[in-house]
Design a protein around this motif. Structure first.
Motif, mmCIF file in Angstrom:
data_model
loop_
_atom_site.group_PDB
_atom_site.id
_atom_site.type_symbol
_atom_site.label_atom_id
_atom_site.label_comp_id
_atom_site.label_asym_id
_atom_site.label_seq_id
_atom_site.Cartn_x
_atom_site.Cartn_y
_atom_site.Cartn_z
ATOM 1 N N SER A 73 6.588 45.474 20.920
ATOM 2 C CA SER A 73 5.324 45.321 21.661
ATOM 3 C C SER A 73 5.457 45.840 23.088
ATOM 4 O O SER A 73 4.539 46.492 23.617
ATOM 5 C CB SER A 73 4.903 43.853 21.673
ATOM 6 O OG SER A 73 4.627 43.389 20.362
ATOM 7 N N LYS B 148 1.074 42.833 12.715
ATOM 8 C CA LYS B 148 0.075 43.380 13.630
ATOM 9 C C LYS B 148 0.725 43.803 14.950
ATOM 10 O O LYS B 148 1.414 43.004 15.602
ATOM 11 C CB LYS B 148 -1.022 42.335 13.919
ATOM 12 C CG LYS B 148 -1.769 41.845 12.687
ATOM 13 C CD LYS B 148 -2.582 42.956 12.043
ATOM 14 C CE LYS B 148 -3.389 42.422 10.862
ATOM 15 N NZ LYS B 148 -4.149 43.480 10.175
ATOM 16 N N GLN C 78 3.403 49.143 24.789
ATOM 17 C CA GLN C 78 2.679 49.062 26.056
ATOM 18 C C GLN C 78 3.184 50.096 27.060
ATOM 19 O O GLN C 78 2.400 50.791 27.717
ATOM 20 C CB GLN C 78 2.820 47.656 26.652
ATOM 21 C CG GLN C 78 1.896 47.388 27.844
ATOM 22 C CD GLN C 78 0.430 47.450 27.467
ATOM 23 O OE1 GLN C 78 -0.001 46.769 26.547
ATOM 24 N NE2 GLN C 78 -0.336 48.281 28.158
ATOM 25 N N LYS D 108 -0.195 46.442 18.527
ATOM 26 C CA LYS D 108 -1.277 47.153 19.215
ATOM 27 C C LYS D 108 -0.938 48.636 19.360
ATOM 28 O O LYS D 108 -1.093 49.235 20.423
ATOM 29 C CB LYS D 108 -1.546 46.523 20.581
ATOM 30 C CG LYS D 108 -2.075 45.097 20.479
ATOM 31 C CD LYS D 108 -2.356 44.496 21.847
ATOM 32 C CE LYS D 108 -2.902 43.077 21.716
ATOM 33 N NZ LYS D 108 -3.165 42.457 23.042
#
Length: 346
Positions: free
Chosen positions: A260, A283, A264, A285
């Motif tokens: 994660s 999940k 980012q 992003k």
């Protein structure tokens, strides 16, 4: 060469008239991409130096990178070598036809371009029906590395071959998707103790069940620089999508958090980030997350296809988590390490 002929053949019941169309091209010194049980190969007459050079030109492949020669029956081995090692029948009786390549001393029949200048030749007998019939109808051993542009992910469907090589080869046989998805295991049997040069579906555990083998130093991390590759997949960076592959080792304490964070970081740099995961419904992003499966057979079958899906989505950074490197996982990790731009351990 401007136009490539596409020949669609039923993989279960190959039409012999279509097989003969493709075989005629090989007989005449041309190049034909065709399916095997591992990946698609780009074939030419292995005994014709001029034809073999067309493979290297089409793929943009370095001339010192040896090719694998495919045969239809065991006796064809005698065309390629004058010295069949004693272990050959024991190994081939169990794994031919199939995804095992053996290295033997080459005969004078085999031109230097086929072997990348090496004194050994890599040979295997594929199990795919189309491949076997094509070799038989061609009447010659067929040299066939993977049918992709050099360094790119190996093709597991005719579409992948078309994407890379249309207009660069004489014909592409569309025989559906391949079963295994990883290139063959390569075993050097010219040594007193055979040496595993490239892992594949036939695992080191499989081989050790019938014979004693050693691992080449390139597979143990003891040697990173190879001047003269004895086998495909040894010297050069391979299996690489356009994205920069970042491999995350299992030694990372909180790998999900690290993934994660990396997503980012790279998205803040305006990079499109993709993730390959073996955890269903996970999940992140990211711009694109693809589930590869948990079963090593499914991972192997889908790996290169997934790489190409990320390329189609213009992904810049591709994050992949390490898998267990036992059995087939050893071959999968060999491909991932070859593809990796960076390896993160903590």
């Amino acid at each position: 060469m401007s136009k490539t002929k596409i020949i669609k053949i039923n993989p279960k019941n190959p039409q012999i008239n279509k097989i003969r169309q493709a075989a005629l091209i090989i007989k005449n010194g041309g190049t034909v991409a065709f399916p095997t049980e591992t990946v698609y190969g780009l074939g030419a007459n292995a005994l014709n130096a001029k034809a073999v050079k067309k493979i290297f030109k089409a793929k943009k492949r370095p001339a010192d990178n040896p090719l694998i020669v495919h045969i239809n029956k065991y006796d064809d081995l005698r065309i390629l070598t004058d010295k069949i090692p004693p272990l050959t029948k024991k190994i081939t009786r169990k794994y031919w036809p199939g995804p095992l390549t053996i290295l033997v001393k080459k005969s004078k029949n085999v031109p230097d371009p086929t072997t990348g200048g090496q004194k050994t030749v890599a040979v295997r007998m594929p199990s795919n029906k189309i491949a076997r019939l094509l070799i038989k109808e061609s009447g010659v051993p067929v040299a066939a590395p993977s049918a992709n542009l050099f360094g790119k992910p190996s093709p597991t469907s005719a579409k992948h071959v078309i994407d890379d090589l249309y207009g660069r080869v004489d014909a592409i046989v569309d025989g559906g998707t391949t079963d295994i998805g990883l290139e063959s295991t390569v075993l050097d049997i010219t040594k007193k103790v055979p040496i595993l040069l490239r892992p594949g579906k036939i695992t080191k555990e499989n081989l050790r069940g019938i014979i004693k083998i050693k691992l080449d130093q390139s597979l143990t991390g003891k040697r990173t620089k190879i001047s003269k590759p004895r086998s495909p997949g040894m010297k050069y960076k391979h299996y690489t999508p356009n994205a920069r592959v970042i491999l995350l080792k299992n030694s990372i304490k909180n790998v999900d958090q690290r993934i994660s964070e990396l997503v980012q970081i790279y998205q803040n740099k305006k990079k499109r980030v993709g993730i390959v995961t073996t955890q269903k419904n996970k999940k992140y992003k990211s711009n694109l997350t693809l589930f590869l499966g948990k079963d090593p057979k499914k991972i192997a079958k889908n790996l290169f296809s997934v790489f190409r899906k990320f390329d189609s989505q213009k992904i810049d950074i591709l994050l992949i988590q390490e898998i267990a490197d036992n059995d087939l996982g050893f071959a999968i990790m060999n491909r991932l390490n070859k593809a990796a731009y960076q390896v993160i351990t903590k």
